[in-house]
Design a protein around this motif. Sequence first.
Motif, PDB file in Angstrom:
ATOM      1  N   ASP A  48     -48.466 -27.884  -7.921  1.00  0.00           N
ATOM      2  CA  ASP A  48     -49.012 -29.119  -8.470  1.00  0.00           C
ATOM      3  C   ASP A  48     -50.277 -29.555  -7.742  1.00  0.00           C
ATOM      4  OD1 ASP A  48     -46.920 -29.813 -10.464  1.00  0.00           O
ATOM      5  OD2 ASP A  48     -45.644 -29.771  -8.681  1.00  0.00           O
ATOM      6  N   LEU A  49     -50.424 -29.129  -6.486  1.00  0.00           N
ATOM      7  CA  LEU A  49     -51.565 -29.509  -5.657  1.00  0.00           C
ATOM      8  C   LEU A  49     -51.715 -28.454  -4.569  1.00  0.00           C
ATOM      9  CD1 LEU A  49     -52.693 -32.929  -4.576  1.00  0.00           C
ATOM     10  CD2 LEU A  49     -52.103 -31.394  -2.714  1.00  0.00           C
ATOM     11  N   ILE A  50     -52.933 -28.295  -4.074  1.00  0.00           N
ATOM     12  CA  ILE A  50     -53.198 -27.333  -3.005  1.00  0.00           C
ATOM     13  C   ILE A  50     -53.908 -28.052  -1.870  1.00  0.00           C
ATOM     14  CG2 ILE A  50     -54.457 -25.241  -2.352  1.00  0.00           C
ATOM     15  CD1 ILE A  50     -54.135 -24.377  -5.344  1.00  0.00           C
ATOM     16  N   ILE A  51     -53.424 -27.826  -0.651  1.00  0.00           N
ATOM     17  CA  ILE A  51     -54.099 -28.292   0.561  1.00  0.00           C
ATOM     18  C   ILE A  51     -54.576 -27.037   1.276  1.00  0.00           C
ATOM     19  CG2 ILE A  51     -53.852 -29.445   2.785  1.00  0.00           C
ATOM     20  CD1 ILE A  51     -51.584 -31.103   1.543  1.00  0.00           C
ATOM     21  N   SER A  52     -55.877 -26.960   1.540  1.00  0.00           N
ATOM     22  CA  SER A  52     -56.426 -25.759   2.165  1.00  0.00           C
ATOM     23  C   SER A  52     -57.332 -26.095   3.336  1.00  0.00           C
ATOM     24  CB  SER A  52     -57.226 -24.959   1.126  1.00  0.00           C
ATOM     25  OG  SER A  52     -57.822 -23.822   1.715  1.00  0.00           O
ATOM     26  N   ASP A  53     -57.218 -25.288   4.359  1.00  0.00           N
ATOM     27  CA  ASP A  53     -58.150 -25.320   5.472  1.00  0.00           C
ATOM     28  C   ASP A  53     -59.468 -24.732   4.981  1.00  0.00           C
ATOM     29  OD1 ASP A  53     -59.277 -25.452   8.012  1.00  0.00           O
ATOM     30  OD2 ASP A  53     -58.123 -23.785   8.815  1.00  0.00           O
ATOM     31  N   LEU A  54     -60.549 -25.058   5.655  1.00  0.00           N
ATOM     32  CA  LEU A  54     -61.846 -24.498   5.300  1.00  0.00           C
ATOM     33  C   LEU A  54     -62.096 -23.185   6.039  1.00  0.00           C
ATOM     34  CD1 LEU A  54     -64.497 -24.816   3.770  1.00  0.00           C
ATOM     35  CD2 LEU A  54     -65.359 -26.127   5.707  1.00  0.00           C
ATOM     36  N   GLU A  55     -61.796 -23.170   7.321  1.00  0.00           N
ATOM     37  CA  GLU A  55     -62.083 -22.001   8.154  1.00  0.00           C
ATOM     38  C   GLU A  55     -60.799 -21.232   8.413  1.00  0.00           C
ATOM     39  OE1 GLU A  55     -63.730 -24.347  11.266  1.00  0.00           O
ATOM     40  OE2 GLU A  55     -65.765 -24.160  10.501  1.00  0.00           O
ATOM     41  N   MET A  56     -60.674 -20.075   7.720  1.00  0.00           N
ATOM     42  CA  MET A  56     -59.487 -19.229   7.846  1.00  0.00           C
ATOM     43  C   MET A  56     -59.909 -17.768   7.864  1.00  0.00           C
ATOM     44  SD  MET A  56     -56.892 -20.930   5.047  1.00  0.00           S
ATOM     45  CE  MET A  56     -58.023 -20.750   3.673  1.00  0.00           C
ATOM     46  N   PRO A  57     -59.034 -16.907   8.381  1.00  0.00           N
ATOM     47  CA  PRO A  57     -59.344 -15.477   8.339  1.00  0.00           C
ATOM     48  C   PRO A  57     -59.168 -14.917   6.919  1.00  0.00           C
ATOM     49  CG  PRO A  57     -57.182 -15.837   9.312  1.00  0.00           C
ATOM     50  CD  PRO A  57     -57.795 -17.190   9.091  1.00  0.00           C
ATOM     51  N   GLY A  62     -63.686 -22.153   1.300  1.00  0.00           N
ATOM     52  CA  GLY A  62     -64.685 -22.256   0.243  1.00  0.00           C
ATOM     53  C   GLY A  62     -64.527 -21.150  -0.784  1.00  0.00           C
ATOM     54  N   SER A  63     -64.315 -19.932  -0.319  1.00  0.00           N
ATOM     55  CA  SER A  63     -64.113 -18.799  -1.233  1.00  0.00           C
ATOM     56  C   SER A  63     -62.787 -18.935  -1.981  1.00  0.00           C
ATOM     57  CB  SER A  63     -64.131 -17.477  -0.456  1.00  0.00           C
ATOM     58  OG  SER A  63     -65.383 -17.278   0.148  1.00  0.00           O
ATOM     59  N   PHE A  64     -61.786 -19.419  -1.285  1.00  0.00           N
ATOM     60  CA  PHE A  64     -60.482 -19.634  -1.912  1.00  0.00           C
ATOM     61  C   PHE A  64     -60.600 -20.633  -3.057  1.00  0.00           C
ATOM     62  CE2 PHE A  64     -56.414 -22.099  -1.805  1.00  0.00           C
ATOM     63  CZ  PHE A  64     -55.622 -21.128  -2.414  1.00  0.00           C
ATOM     64  N   ILE A  65     -61.270 -21.753  -2.813  1.00  0.00           N
ATOM     65  CA  ILE A  65     -61.445 -22.772  -3.848  1.00  0.00           C
ATOM     66  C   ILE A  65     -62.270 -22.214  -5.006  1.00  0.00           C
ATOM     67  CG2 ILE A  65     -62.520 -25.006  -4.374  1.00  0.00           C
ATOM     68  CD1 ILE A  65     -61.677 -25.859  -1.511  1.00  0.00           C
ATOM     69  N   ARG A  66     -63.327 -21.470  -4.696  1.00  0.00           N
ATOM     70  CA  ARG A  66     -64.141 -20.863  -5.753  1.00  0.00           C
ATOM     71  C   ARG A  66     -63.273 -19.966  -6.643  1.00  0.00           C
ATOM     72  NH1 ARG A  66     -67.460 -17.696  -3.018  1.00  0.00           N
ATOM     73  NH2 ARG A  66     -66.284 -15.839  -3.547  1.00  0.00           N
ATOM     74  N   ASN A  67     -62.431 -19.130  -6.022  1.00  0.00           N
ATOM     75  CA  ASN A  67     -61.543 -18.258  -6.787  1.00  0.00           C
ATOM     76  C   ASN A  67     -60.590 -19.063  -7.672  1.00  0.00           C
ATOM     77  OD1 ASN A  67     -62.554 -15.791  -5.874  1.00  0.00           O
ATOM     78  ND2 ASN A  67     -61.195 -15.759  -4.113  1.00  0.00           N
ATOM     79  N   LEU A  68     -60.087 -20.175  -7.152  1.00  0.00           N
ATOM     80  CA  LEU A  68     -59.193 -21.032  -7.947  1.00  0.00           C
ATOM     81  C   LEU A  68     -59.905 -21.596  -9.164  1.00  0.00           C
ATOM     82  CD1 LEU A  68     -57.507 -23.270  -5.232  1.00  0.00           C
ATOM     83  CD2 LEU A  68     -56.408 -21.462  -6.546  1.00  0.00           C
ATOM     84  N   LYS A  69     -61.075 -22.149  -8.919  1.00  0.00           N
ATOM     85  CA  LYS A  69     -61.776 -22.876  -9.971  1.00  0.00           C
ATOM     86  C   LYS A  69     -62.303 -21.949 -11.066  1.00  0.00           C
ATOM     87  CE  LYS A  69     -60.981 -26.817  -8.071  1.00  0.00           C
ATOM     88  NZ  LYS A  69     -60.041 -27.754  -8.652  1.00  0.00           N
ATOM     89  N   ILE A  70     -62.667 -20.712 -10.736  1.00  0.00           N
ATOM     90  CA  ILE A  70     -63.164 -19.801 -11.765  1.00  0.00           C
ATOM     91  C   ILE A  70     -62.049 -19.018 -12.444  1.00  0.00           C
ATOM     92  CG2 ILE A  70     -65.443 -19.589 -10.715  1.00  0.00           C
ATOM     93  CD1 ILE A  70     -64.646 -16.837  -9.672  1.00  0.00           C
TER      94      ILE A  70
END
Length: 128
Positions: A48-57, A62-70
């Motif tokens: 229902d919702l995603i909480i994500s760190d910005l800096e991860m291995p 940022g790339s994770f969110i981009r993948n989600l949104k596209i």
Amino acid sequence: MKRQILVVDDELSILKLLNFILSKDYDLVIKQNGADAISWLEDGNDPDLIISDLEMPFIDGGSFIRNLKISGFYCDTPVILLSGADNLETIVEQMPYRADCFFKKPFNPAELKLSISAALNQYDLANN
């Protein structure tokens, strides 16, 4: 039935804190990097919702969110971004795909809970 939140962060202390403050009200799924989170989502899971760190291995936030949104499947899923980056506001402004809100670590747990509730309510209003 509890709403499900996918939490993606590589810091154990943050994961423990989020589990402590959110597990009473939400069903949490914990992943320690973006690659594991994407794999979990590709298995057909729909939080229902995603909480994500910005800096991860492996895959950063940022790339994770981009993948989600596209993806088309998760483009409307609310995303809350967490980061300890000093220039977090500038980073978020420059991201091509926006998070619904963001918090600089350390964050206020009460404010995070309010933002989660508001994001879920907004999502419900937009999709009902």
